[in-house]
Design an enzyme around this catalytic site. Structure first.
Site, PDB file in Angstrom:
ATOM      1  N   HIS A 239     -41.723  49.279  22.456  1.00 26.11           N
ATOM      2  CA  HIS A 239     -41.110  50.602  22.539  1.00 26.11           C
ATOM      3  C   HIS A 239     -41.396  51.360  21.244  1.00 26.11           C
ATOM      4  O   HIS A 239     -41.934  50.804  20.282  1.00 26.11           O
ATOM      5  CB  HIS A 239     -39.608  50.509  22.806  1.00 26.11           C
ATOM      6  CG  HIS A 239     -39.270  50.389  24.262  1.00 26.11           C
ATOM      7  ND1 HIS A 239     -39.539  51.379  25.178  1.00 26.11           N
ATOM      8  CD2 HIS A 239     -38.692  49.375  24.959  1.00 26.11           C
ATOM      9  CE1 HIS A 239     -39.143  51.003  26.373  1.00 26.11           C
ATOM     10  NE2 HIS A 239     -38.629  49.785  26.271  1.00 26.11           N
TER      11      HIS A 239
ATOM     12  N   ASP B 295     -43.137  58.163  20.621  1.00 24.63           N
ATOM     13  CA  ASP B 295     -43.358  58.579  22.004  1.00 24.63           C
ATOM     14  C   ASP B 295     -43.927  59.989  22.101  1.00 24.63           C
ATOM     15  O   ASP B 295     -44.864  60.241  22.860  1.00 24.63           O
ATOM     16  CB  ASP B 295     -42.053  58.520  22.797  1.00 24.63           C
ATOM     17  CG  ASP B 295     -41.718  57.112  23.266  1.00 24.63           C
ATOM     18  OD1 ASP B 295     -42.555  56.204  23.082  1.00 24.63           O
ATOM     19  OD2 ASP B 295     -40.621  56.909  23.814  1.00 24.63           O
TER      20      ASP B 295
END
Length: 387
Positions: free
Chosen positions: A135, A165
């Protein structure tokens, strides 16, 4: 709701994009493309997936939701039918998954040689960790970026998932897609865009690499010019427990800052390293004498480089934010406008996020010219939810 192609208002009007639904950076990239006028069709698994979906999910705005069972050969054939007329495909699966399902780059380029195939991953399409789960914070951790984030010396502070991200991920995916589309217009050939968060984050953090190469950078938090090491580039608490941001780097801005703060005659020399703590303490104690709004009234619109730190719920009401209409209410949700802005081909918000995966299967597939949509739904290759 009905869908027709070519209705976008931004500079990407006419660009056709097939999105294989993912989470985080890939839907954000497709939101940007849709915001700027592209026709994006979002292909989701029936029932949707974790961490995404619903009428409030702004990352899914601007495009219809089609539910296809990608384990069904008919559904995969439908994806390839869409690809045949598309300019771009975006997917965010682990390396090799799209190939196993039957719509990897080779499959797609066999149907459409000019297709730009955008791949969004954390680790990239190759490398020792390419098949491992991860992540945002994991990706930015190994690039050297996370180590320097935050003003707490004991441990790094991660800024939710903005840096990886979206900063190193979706932003670079969009850059890569647009560059490849531009090149394909000239060559007539598509290619694969391997957008990895580790790559983008390292590139995003190039200035820190420059500081390190220059020899004057300390690899510790709150010890450098832009990480809170300098008292004139930091955050300060006000009398009411709120905070102000101070970025008075340049001499002329700093001079105005200390004047408006009221410490011009008492502040020690900013360049005297031995007096850094004394200057910080003076700024800290002075900010605590007034509320955030009182300081706003003093610094508003000046060159002192001071701005209030606002909550998300407050941001929409700031005079500058309101003046530029950065946030608007659209379809009952307060949300950011498309960015950046264009003088001639203005981008505007269109469809709200789908209430669920497959909300627009029938209308969207028909708009893209897919044949026998009703048959696909009856046979379970596609799913249309009602309501």
């Amino acid at each position: 709701m009905t869908f027709a192609l070519g209705q976008g208002t931004g500079p990407l009007k006419g660009l056709k994009v097939v999105e294989i639904a993912g989470i985080g950076p890939s839907p954000h990239a497709c939101m940007i493309l849709a915001d700027l006028g592209a026709d994006v069709i979002r292909v989701e698994r029936p029932g949707g997936q974790m961490l995404t979906g619903g009428s409030h999910d702004l990352l899914n705005r601007g495009r219809p939701s089609v539910a296809l069972n990608l384990k069904d050969p008919e559904a995969v054939a439908t994806v390839l039918d869409l690809v045949e007329q598309a300019d771009v495909l975006v997917e965010g699966m682990r390396p090799g998954v799209a190939e196993r399902l039957g719509f990897g780059p080779e499959d797609c380029h066999a149907r459409n040689p000019r297709l730009v195939y955008g791949r969004m991953t954390g680790w990239g399409q190759d490398g020792p960790w390419s098949q491992a789960a991860g992540h945002d914070m994991n990706y930015i951790a190994i690039t050297g970026t996370l180590h320097g984030l935050g003003q707490v010396k004991d441990k790094p502070q991660f800024p939710t998932n903005l840096v990886g991200d979206f900063g190193g991920g979706s932003t670079y995916l969009v850059i890569g897609i647009l560059a490849a589309v531009f090149e394909a217009k000239a060559s007539g050939q598509g290619q694969v865009v391997d957008a990895a968060i580790v790559d983008g984050t390292a590139n995003l953090n190039a200035m820190t690499s420059a500081f390190l190469a220059g020899g004057g950078f300390k690899e510790e938090r709150a010890a450098n010019l832009l990480d809170g090491g300098a008292p004139y580039y930091d955050i300060y608490e006000t009398a009411d427990g709120e905070h102000m941001s101070v970025g008075a780097l340049e001499p002329q801005f700093y001079d105005l800052f200390v004047e408006l703060l009221g410490i011009k005659d008492t502040a020690p020399d900013r360049w005297d390293v031995a007096k850094t703590d004394e200057l910080r303490e003076l700024i800290t104690s002075t900010f605590k004498t007034r509320t955030r709004e009182e300081w706003c009234a003093i610094f508003d619109g000046t060159d002192a480089c001071v701005a209030p730190i606002l909550r998300m719920s407050e941001a929409k009401d700031h005079p500058h934010i309101k003046g530029r209409e950065i946030f608007v209410e659209h379809e009952g949700i307060v949300q950011p406008q498309p960015a950046p802005r264009f003088s001639r081909t203005k981008a505007t918000l269109s469809h709200p996020p789908a209430p669920g995966a497959g909300a627009h299967t029938r209308e969207a597939l028909e708009a893209w010219g897919v044949k026998d949509v009703e048959g696909l739904i009856e046979r379970g290759a596609a799913v249309q939810i009602e309501g």
